[in-house]
Enzyme design. Sequence first.
Site, PDB file in Angstrom:
ATOM      1  N   HIS A 175       1.058  -1.421  -0.049  1.00  0.00           N
ATOM      2  CA  HIS A 175       0.342  -0.196  -0.081  1.00  0.00           C
ATOM      3  C   HIS A 175       0.726   1.063  -0.042  1.00  0.00           C
ATOM      4  CE1 HIS A 175      -3.439   2.255   0.726  1.00  0.00           C
ATOM      5  NE2 HIS A 175      -3.520   1.584   1.898  1.00  0.00           N
TER       6      HIS A 175
ATOM      7  N   HIS B  69      -2.884  -2.681  -9.575  1.00  0.00           N
ATOM      8  CA  HIS B  69      -3.370  -1.999  -8.664  1.00  0.00           C
ATOM      9  C   HIS B  69      -4.403  -2.328  -8.665  1.00  0.00           C
ATOM     10  CE1 HIS B  69      -6.321   1.732  -6.698  1.00  0.00           C
ATOM     11  NE2 HIS B  69      -4.748   1.464  -6.864  1.00  0.00           N
TER      12      HIS B  69
ATOM     13  N   ASP C 130       2.736   5.085  -6.549  1.00  0.00           N
ATOM     14  CA  ASP C 130       3.943   5.375  -5.657  1.00  0.00           C
ATOM     15  C   ASP C 130       4.852   4.725  -7.078  1.00  0.00           C
ATOM     16  OD1 ASP C 130       1.846   3.483  -3.860  1.00  0.00           O
ATOM     17  OD2 ASP C 130       2.542   5.502  -3.429  1.00  0.00           O
TER      18      ASP C 130
END
Length: 431
Positions: free
Chosen positions: A268, A309, A366
């Site tokens: 995450h 994702h 990210d």
Amino acid sequence: MSDAKTVKLVDESSKTQSEMPLISGTLGPACVDIGTLYKDTGYFTYDPGYGSTASTKSAITYIDGDKGVLLYRGYPIEQLAEKSNFLETSYLLLNGELPNKTQFASFEHDITHHTMMHENLKFFLRGFNHDAHPMAMLAGSIASLSAFYHDKLDVDNPEDRKLAAIRLIAKMPTIAAAVHRRSVGWPVRYPRNNLEYVTRFLHMMFEVPSEPLELNPVAAKALDLLFILHADHEQNASTSTVRLVGSTGANPYASIAAGITALWGPAHGGANEAVLKQLEEIGSPDNVETAVKRAKDKNDSFRLMGFGHRVYKNFDPRAKIIREMCHKVLNELGVKDPLLDVALKLEEAALKDEYFVERKLYPNVDFYSGLIYKALGIPTEMFTVMFAIARTSGWIAHWIEQHETPGSRIGRPRQIYTGADVRDYVGADKR
Ligand code: SDX
């Protein structure tokens, strides 16, 4: 899709059928309301990763994973990134509408006058070793806020909920900067009310008593944009954690601290730190092919961090914005980072590779953010703390929405039991 209002479940074993209502929202797929399934049929549903499960109704954020769409209260993330700022976006997430000038001035005044942390928190932080991970110090500090602010903790009181939101959004940067200062052995800096939100944070992070701090406005603008992009994201793991903890009636500081710990995981929010460490491990564009090969090898636990994702099966719209930003910010700051070449080569190789294409694995939020944080001088172990500062606005908006929703119940999933069948106790002498 048909305009049917119900779906039928036919139980072949008992030759019975049940009818369940279909619920639709403003946008997105309809949902089968299975609230009475167990009562009507004696069956549970099974969806361990919640890949097909809506846990709540919410008006805050909408994601279309196939089209790469992200809306905060209906506004496309691309427009907010271009025209808004983090504090205005936080107001939008909390209140559902963009503020007019008076509303924004009042909100900014409230935030600015709640930025100081309790003086005893400095001693709390001194209890940590200097090499404690910043996320451990942040989670502990935020949970401790319910010890310092137990005066206004009535979760059923709208004024107390609003004050908690203001306090959390205001104090998160102060505490995050204090955590960093603990790690590097520098004295804590107090928030300067004459600075705007992000510049004030950078000042608390980097200003040292021995010389004045020259802050580059490019840095503050870049960080403000990253905070907008990370502010909320529907029912992701950490937001779902905040809602589950909040559903028990736990105070807002405990609920947000739980969100921080959930965010920390490398699957995450911890991925931004893991991406930078992975790019450093790969080291050169020449080693990219090997990395891609390892990421595809089922016998190797190696994964391309910052890729894939659960919802986006197209480009993460935030990753697109951050990727463009990366080039611009590094150029404007005059930073040449060889890891950017590694990241670009990795992205190019993966997006051409059948394994990633077939599984619709694209760079996520990210993948590039860490390169910008690094260019701003933020240490790698502080990257997920940056994510937490931004996501606090989304977390507390969801926590408030949950408490404003009539009939909200404690979250209590069931399970498929795979343990031993019932059996009698056997004395130690007979085992
Ligand atoms: C965030 O939910 C949110 O909205 C989160 C977030 C937010 O704003 O709150 O967007 C922020 O957390 C972004 C994600 C950051 N995490 C990473 O970058 C870690 C690397 N990514 C993976 O671990 C993974 O992609 C997840 C955790 C993000 C998603 O996991 P899923 O949906 O459970 O997908 P999966 O593990 O079932 O993968 C499906 C397939 C598998 O292969 P097969 O079983 O089909 O053979 O894709 C493979 C996986 O092995 N796969 C990867 C991969 N990600 C998935 N293979 C190599 N490298 C990867 N990164």
